[in-house]
Design a protein around this motif. Structure first.
Motif, PDB file in Angstrom:
ATOM      1  N   ALA A 120      -1.098  11.414  18.036  1.00 34.50           N
ATOM      2  CA  ALA A 120      -1.368  12.469  17.251  1.00 34.50           C
ATOM      3  C   ALA A 120      -1.447  11.993  15.894  1.00 34.50           C
ATOM      4  CB  ALA A 120      -0.887  14.038  17.556  1.00 34.50           C
ATOM      5  N   GLY A 121      -0.463  11.164  15.766  1.00 31.55           N
ATOM      6  CA  GLY A 121      -0.204  10.967  13.965  1.00 31.55           C
ATOM      7  C   GLY A 121       1.039  10.166  14.121  1.00 31.55           C
ATOM      8  N   MET A 122       1.345   9.333  13.099  1.00 27.16           N
ATOM      9  CA  MET A 122       2.296   8.230  12.892  1.00 27.16           C
ATOM     10  C   MET A 122       2.972   8.413  11.467  1.00 27.16           C
ATOM     11  SD  MET A 122       2.025   4.144  13.363  1.00 27.16           S
ATOM     12  CE  MET A 122       1.249   4.337  15.131  1.00 27.16           C
ATOM     13  N   VAL A 123       4.440   8.118  11.775  1.00 24.88           N
ATOM     14  CA  VAL A 123       5.022   7.982  10.346  1.00 24.88           C
ATOM     15  C   VAL A 123       5.707   6.810  10.476  1.00 24.88           C
ATOM     16  CG1 VAL A 123       6.784   8.814   8.686  1.00 24.88           C
ATOM     17  CG2 VAL A 123       5.320  10.430  10.073  1.00 24.88           C
ATOM     18  N   THR A 124       5.952   5.697   9.454  1.00 22.93           N
ATOM     19  CA  THR A 124       6.566   4.587   9.422  1.00 22.93           C
ATOM     20  C   THR A 124       7.249   4.669   8.247  1.00 22.93           C
ATOM     21  OG1 THR A 124       4.871   3.274   8.076  1.00 22.93           O
ATOM     22  CG2 THR A 124       4.699   3.299  10.423  1.00 22.93           C
ATOM     23  N   ILE A 125       8.647   3.876   8.696  1.00 22.12           N
ATOM     24  CA  ILE A 125       9.656   4.051   7.391  1.00 22.12           C
ATOM     25  C   ILE A 125      10.192   2.442   7.542  1.00 22.12           C
ATOM     26  CG2 ILE A 125      11.856   4.696   6.643  1.00 22.12           C
ATOM     27  CD1 ILE A 125      11.519   6.859   9.030  1.00 22.12           C
ATOM     28  N   ALA A 126       9.861   1.834   6.206  1.00 23.93           N
ATOM     29  CA  ALA A 126       9.869   0.510   5.809  1.00 23.93           C
ATOM     30  C   ALA A 126       9.551  -0.538   7.213  1.00 23.93           C
ATOM     31  CB  ALA A 126      11.414   0.197   5.703  1.00 23.93           C
ATOM     32  N   ALA A 127       8.191  -0.225   7.668  1.00 24.55           N
ATOM     33  CA  ALA A 127       7.888  -0.721   8.643  1.00 24.55           C
ATOM     34  C   ALA A 127       7.824  -2.232   8.588  1.00 24.55           C
ATOM     35  CB  ALA A 127       6.496  -0.257   9.035  1.00 24.55           C
TER      36      ALA A 127
END
Length: 251
Positions: A120-127
């Motif tokens: 549905a959606g994506m969040v990345t943190i320091a990918a």
């Protein structure tokens, strides 16, 4: 309701430990970094936040990490991608929102490539996509490359924990998992978070991902002086808002 700690056994006979919180909306799936585990600050904080919001939430340990079976040195990016897919397939239904931290950002992208219809959606943190090739192999000295070929592994120092043991298998498998060399279609809202004081993943990596991906709704937020952990109060608040944003945008 929270279910866990429990475990499932994958088709590869790896035992994967997890915590599952039942709620509404797309299931938020936290994907941790290399040698991190589901007891980390971000993973636990987001579980508490999701529970307070009534949201579904899943955190787990890859094989060779935390409470799951196996040793870290036996694993590779592809193994952990299999773990991720099998955990998501077995424990969730309907849409999901992967939240990938560091190596978990790469895992989120691999998951999206394998089952884009679930995202549905994506969040990345320091990918850190493709880091085995662009971060490790590209910076190895000739002596390190020779040691890798001779001994099958090499140790690398870390600013955040004990030295990493990087195996020849991890490097070779990583080349089969690269996501920044071929088209990367992300047909859902994506929010990328990156600290400018991160010594493990550079802002250039975040910019490269943003420029490479084909995505109708991708935002990159650079946070001055935030480090790779990205786990102080303000940073945790940014992650919460990013998740809320992609869930809202996906409706």
């Amino acid at each position: 309701m929270t279910v866990g700690p429990n475990d499932i056994r994958t088709h590869q006979e790896r035992r994967i430990a997890y915590h599952l919180t039942q709620g509404h909306g797309p299931t938020i799936v936290f994907l941790g970094g290399l040698r991190s585990d589901m007891q980390g600050t971000k993973a636990v904080h987001l579980e508490e936040w999701a529970r307070a919001k009534g949201l579904s939430y899943l955190r787990f340990d890859y094989s060779g990490h935390g409470e799951s079976s196996g040793s870290f040195e036996e694993g590779c990016i592809g193994d952990w991608a299999e773990d991720t897919f099998e955990v998501v397939h077995a424990l969730t239904q309907g849409p999901i929102v992967p939240v990938g931290s560091s190596m978990g950002g790469w895992q989120a992208l691999l998951l999206a490539r394998r089952c884009p219809e679930r995202i549905a959606g994506m969040v990345t943190i320091a990918a850190a996509p493709d880091f085995t090739e662009d971060g490790y192999w590209a910076t190895f000295t000739e002596a390190q490359k020779a040691q890798l070929e001779r001994d099958g592994q090499v140790e690398l120092p870390s600013d955040y924990m004990d030295p990493y043991v990087i195996t020849k298998r991890m490097i070779e498998d990583g080349r089969r998992q690269l996501v920044l060399r071929d088209p990367l279609d992300l047909p859902f809202p994506v929010r990328c978070l990156q600290g400018t004081a991160d010594t493990a993943v550079s802002t250039q990596t975040a910019l490269r991902l943003m420029e490479h991906a084909t995505c109708p709704d991708l935002h990159l937020t650079l946070v001055k002086d935030a480090d790779h952990r990205f786990s102080d109060g303000p940073c945790l608040g940014l992650i919460e808002r990013a998740i809320t944003d992609v869930i809202g945008a996906a409706r």
